[in-house]
Each structure stands twice: as structure tokens, then as C-alpha cells.
Motif scaffolding. Structure first.
Motif, PDB file in Angstrom:
ATOM      1  N   ALA A   4     -24.076 -30.566  -6.429  1.00 59.39           N
ATOM      2  CA  ALA A   4     -24.218 -30.282  -5.005  1.00 59.39           C
ATOM      3  C   ALA A   4     -25.403 -29.355  -4.778  1.00 59.39           C
ATOM      4  O   ALA A   4     -25.834 -28.624  -5.688  1.00 59.39           O
ATOM      5  N   PHE A   5     -25.923 -29.384  -3.559  1.00 56.54           N
ATOM      6  CA  PHE A   5     -26.991 -28.462  -3.167  1.00 56.54           C
ATOM      7  C   PHE A   5     -26.489 -27.602  -2.027  1.00 56.54           C
ATOM      8  O   PHE A   5     -25.981 -28.111  -1.017  1.00 56.54           O
ATOM      9  N   LEU A   6     -26.630 -26.292  -2.176  1.00 50.95           N
ATOM     10  CA  LEU A   6     -26.264 -25.352  -1.126  1.00 50.95           C
ATOM     11  C   LEU A   6     -27.541 -24.736  -0.590  1.00 50.95           C
ATOM     12  O   LEU A   6     -28.239 -23.991  -1.288  1.00 50.95           O
TER      13      LEU A   6
ATOM     14  N   ARG B 263     -24.536 -32.205   0.196  1.00 48.87           N
ATOM     15  CA  ARG B 263     -25.494 -31.218   0.691  1.00 48.87           C
ATOM     16  C   ARG B 263     -24.716 -30.252   1.562  1.00 48.87           C
ATOM     17  O   ARG B 263     -24.231 -30.609   2.630  1.00 48.87           O
ATOM     18  N   LEU B 264     -24.574 -29.015   1.104  1.00 48.24           N
ATOM     19  CA  LEU B 264     -23.785 -27.998   1.790  1.00 48.24           C
ATOM     20  C   LEU B 264     -24.717 -27.002   2.476  1.00 48.24           C
ATOM     21  O   LEU B 264     -25.831 -26.753   2.010  1.00 48.24           O
ATOM     22  N   VAL B 265     -24.249 -26.423   3.577  1.00 52.72           N
ATOM     23  CA  VAL B 265     -25.117 -25.595   4.416  1.00 52.72           C
ATOM     24  C   VAL B 265     -24.508 -24.218   4.652  1.00 52.72           C
ATOM     25  O   VAL B 265     -23.305 -24.094   4.939  1.00 52.72           O
TER      26      VAL B 265
ATOM     27  N   ARG C  76     -35.739 -30.770  -1.202  1.00 50.41           N
ATOM     28  CA  ARG C  76     -36.445 -31.967  -1.664  1.00 50.41           C
ATOM     29  C   ARG C  76     -36.438 -32.063  -3.186  1.00 50.41           C
ATOM     30  O   ARG C  76     -36.269 -33.152  -3.764  1.00 50.41           O
ATOM     31  N   GLY C  77     -36.586 -30.935  -3.872  1.00 51.17           N
ATOM     32  CA  GLY C  77     -36.563 -30.951  -5.330  1.00 51.17           C
ATOM     33  C   GLY C  77     -35.223 -31.426  -5.868  1.00 51.17           C
ATOM     34  O   GLY C  77     -35.168 -32.193  -6.848  1.00 51.17           O
ATOM     35  N   TRP C  78     -34.137 -30.984  -5.247  1.00 53.62           N
ATOM     36  CA  TRP C  78     -32.792 -31.452  -5.648  1.00 53.62           C
ATOM     37  C   TRP C  78     -32.673 -32.950  -5.436  1.00 53.62           C
ATOM     38  O   TRP C  78     -32.179 -33.678  -6.316  1.00 53.62           O
TER      39      TRP C  78
ATOM     40  N   ILE D  97     -23.635 -26.495  -8.852  1.00 50.87           N
ATOM     41  CA  ILE D  97     -24.248 -26.237  -7.548  1.00 50.87           C
ATOM     42  C   ILE D  97     -25.636 -25.648  -7.763  1.00 50.87           C
ATOM     43  O   ILE D  97     -25.794 -24.637  -8.462  1.00 50.87           O
ATOM     44  N   VAL D  98     -26.644 -26.282  -7.160  1.00 50.97           N
ATOM     45  CA  VAL D  98     -28.008 -25.751  -7.116  1.00 50.97           C
ATOM     46  C   VAL D  98     -28.201 -25.122  -5.742  1.00 50.97           C
ATOM     47  O   VAL D  98     -27.910 -25.750  -4.718  1.00 50.97           O
ATOM     48  N   CYS D  99     -28.692 -23.887  -5.707  1.00 45.61           N
ATOM     49  CA  CYS D  99     -28.774 -23.132  -4.451  1.00 45.61           C
ATOM     50  C   CYS D  99     -30.222 -22.820  -4.075  1.00 45.61           C
ATOM     51  O   CYS D  99     -31.091 -22.698  -4.941  1.00 45.61           O
ATOM     52  N   ALA D 100     -30.435 -22.644  -2.787  1.00 49.41           N
ATOM     53  CA  ALA D 100     -31.781 -22.358  -2.270  1.00 49.41           C
ATOM     54  C   ALA D 100     -32.180 -20.902  -2.453  1.00 49.41           C
ATOM     55  O   ALA D 100     -33.347 -20.560  -2.263  1.00 49.41           O
ATOM     56  N   SER D 101     -31.236 -20.028  -2.803  1.00 45.04           N
ATOM     57  CA  SER D 101     -31.555 -18.616  -2.998  1.00 45.04           C
ATOM     58  C   SER D 101     -30.506 -17.975  -3.888  1.00 45.04           C
ATOM     59  O   SER D 101     -29.425 -18.540  -4.109  1.00 45.04           O
ATOM     60  N   ASP D 102     -30.809 -16.780  -4.354  1.00 44.52           N
ATOM     61  CA  ASP D 102     -29.836 -16.049  -5.163  1.00 44.52           C
ATOM     62  C   ASP D 102     -28.660 -15.557  -4.328  1.00 44.52           C
ATOM     63  O   ASP D 102     -27.530 -15.468  -4.819  1.00 44.52           O
TER      64      ASP D 102
END
Length: 338
Positions: free
Chosen positions: A192-194, A224-226, A208-210, A252-257
Motif C-alpha cells: 500500500a501507499f500512504l 492508495r491511502l490518504v 508516481r514512484g510507487w 506500506i510505503v509512505c510519502a514522509s517519515d
């Protein structure tokens, strides 16, 4: 105590005239590349540093680069910019330049502050941060003919390639793609992408990378989680996702720490503390928790910013119509696996 090296010492070691050394320091564009390289090598070998105050008077320059300091917000998100400002200051000092930090709470206020600095002859160039769609600062700076570089892309197709809008940025898509490929190999296909709500240039780039990583592995469906940029918001989002079906997420791959920490806490709440979570920024907080993260390498960003303003070995800011090429630098980040 040893006598500090002089211009004459540099000229002797480089095998050139004193005037050539002065030209390399003050007008490098008029000196042939091979000669510049020879003089630069001699400067490094001897540890020569020109007298900054004398140079400022002689050239009628401030030898100063202005940079905006974001308002203090606490938490995790400011760590990367702090590292960038520190690295930029250190590398500028090595080139005989100074950094002037100024504060502003909005783009309009920043433009007003920059106008005062330009009119007062206090800066030779500016570094802006936090670029966004429709950023009014870049066109304003271009109109004022002040040399500048942005940490962050303009996020428009025209701006990303326009030479009059120089920028240096981190390839966020490359970072999340590497993170996605890693967990696909080690955790399972349900990655998943958060991320943040759509519309953020940086956030959309990382998403986009995910997607590219999932496309390459031909994996579907996808989640795709928000969440907004907060640990609490990310925690609530992932708690709900895991409550609905904890088996549907392998990693889960996240957009930030900040989002990664929230996701990690949610996984512990749901009884799956070993759920792989990867953040973005590699801050001390995720390092302390043992979470993997994408390292932005702000020191390389700082080097790229100065190269765009001054050239790889320059000691003065280049004029806008004679700026070093290329006009853009994209730094590839590094995945830190823990």
C-alpha cells in the motif's frame, strides 16, 4: 605559525600569472576551462582563501546569498530543510560566500522581503524553498534578474525545463520506486501507499514512484491511502485500514517519515508490529524506531544549488545571462534499509 598562502603562491603553483588567478576568482567565465581547473587545484592544495571583505569592496558585490527560513513548526518535517541550510552555509563559506537568512510567512511577504534585500544591495542571489504549483516567486525573481535557484521543481511542464527557472530537487519517484521494489521482494505483493491528498507536486511525484514499482511487478489491485501530514492522522488512517482487512496489506510505503511513524504505531495497535513500513526523509525519529526510509541527501542538494549559481569551482555568483549550465539538477535519493 605558517604564513597564509597568497595569490602569488597560487600563481606559482599553477604556473600562471597573478592576474589569471584573480580572473579565476572574480570572473571565471573569461578563463579557459583547463586553466581554471589548474588554478582551482592549486587553491585547494595550498588552502588559499581570498580576503572576503576586500573582494566585496573591489567587486561591489555583497558576496551574500539570501535563503528563506521557514516558520518553526516543530515535529519531524523540518529536519531535511535544517540539514540543507546547514550544508549550504558550510559549502558557501568554503567558496568565500555568506548566507543571509530571512523570515517570511507567505510568498507575498517573501517577495517583499527579497525586494528590500535586492534594493539595499544586501544579496547577490537567493535560494528559495518549498516550491508549489503557481509559485509567484520564480517569475518575480526572473523579472528582477536576480540570480536564484529553487530547492524544488516548479511543478509545471514548462517550468521544469525552462532555463530561466533553475532548480535542484530530489527524485522522489526514484526513492519510492526503490522502496516499493524492496518490499515487493521481501514482504509480498500487497504494498500500500500512504500519501498526502492529491495536488501536491512532491506528494504526487512520490506516489508516481510507487505506481511505477507496482506496474513493473504487474501487481493489482492496489491500495492508495490518504492522510494529512501528521503522525496522528496517519495512525488513524492505518488503524481503520487494518481493521477492515489486516491481511490485505503486506507492507506500506509512505510519502514522509511522519506518515511512516503513524503507520508503524497503527500496526502495533492492530497487533501486527512487524508490518514493514518505509518512510521518506530518514530523520532521527525513524532511525530510533528502526524503520527503513528514503534518504534525501540534502548535502548533495546544497552542492547542486551552489553549482547552479556559481559553477562547480566558481567563487562569485554568475550573472543571469551567463549562468552555469545545466539549469537543473535532480539528485537521486538512497534507500536506507533497517
Amino acid at each position: 605559525m605558517a604564513k597564509p598562502p597568497t595569490v602569488d603562491d597560487v600563481a606559482r603553483v599553477a604556473g600562471v600569472s597573478r592576474q589569471t588567478v584573480s580572473n579565476v576568482l572574480n570572473a571565471p567565465d573569461i578563463v579557459r576551462e583547463r586553466t581554471r581547473e589548474r588554478v582551482s587545484a592549486a587553491i585547494l592544495e595550498l588552502g588559499y582563501r581570498p580576503h572576503a571583505a576586500a573582494r566585496r569592496l573591489r567587486m561591489q558585490r555583497s558576496s551574500t546569498i539570501g535563503i528563506h527560513l521557514d516558520p518553526y513548526a516543530g515535529g519531524i518535517s523540518g529536519v531535511v530543510l535544517d540539514r540543507f541550510v546547514h550544508a549550504l552555509t558550510e559549502r558557501a563559506t568554503e567558496r568565500g560566500m555568506r548566507m543571509l537568512v530571512y523570515a517570511a510567512r507567505s510568498p507575498e511577504e517573501e517577495i517583499a522581503r527579497l525586494g528590500d534585500l535586492i534594493d539595499g544591495g544586501e544579496i547577490d542571489a537567493a535560494v528559495i524553498t518549498g516550491t508549489f504549483h503557481g509559485d509567484v516567486r520564480t517569475d518575480w525573481l526572473a523579472d528582477r534578474a536576480l540570480p536564484y535557484v529553487a530547492f524544488g521543481r516548479p511543478w509545471t511542464p514548462q517550468g521544469e525545463t525552462a532555463p530561466q527557472h533553475p532548480w535542484v530537487d530530489v527524485d522522489g519517484a526514484a526513492g519510492t520506486r526503490a522502496a516499493t521494489e524492496h518490499v515487493l521482494r521481501t514482504a509480498g505483493p500487497a504494498v500500500a501507499f500512504l500519501g498526502w491528498p492529491s495536488g501536491s507536486g512532491t506528494g504526487d511525484d512520490r506516489e508516481r514512484g510507487w505506481r511505477e514499482g507496482m506496474d513493473a511487478a504487474a501487481v493489482a489491485p492496489r491500495r492508495r491511502l490518504v492522510s494529512q501530514e501528521s503522525v496522528a492522522g496517519a495512525r488513524a488512517c492505518i488503524v481503520e485500514a487494518l481493521r477492515l482487512d489486516s491481511d490485505a496489506i503486506d507492507a506500506i510505503v509512505c510519502a514522509s517519515d511522519s506518515l511512516a511513524i503513524g503507520a508503524h504505531l497503527a500496526a502495533a495497535d492492530a497487533g501486527v508490529p512487524r508490518l514493514p513500513v518505509i518512510g521518506f526523509d530518514n530523520t532521527p525519529a525513524v532511525e530510533a524506531l528502526g524503520l527503513s526510509s528514503v534518504e534525501q541527501l540534502p548535502e548533495q542538494v546544497a552542492r547542486g544549488a551552489l553549482d547552479l549559481l556559481m559553477g562547480p569551482t566558481g567563487t562569485v555568483v554568475a550573472a543571469r545571462d551567463n549562468a552555469p549550465a545545466p539549469a537543473h539538477v535532480l539528485v537521486e535519493p538512497r534507500l536506507i534499509v533497517r
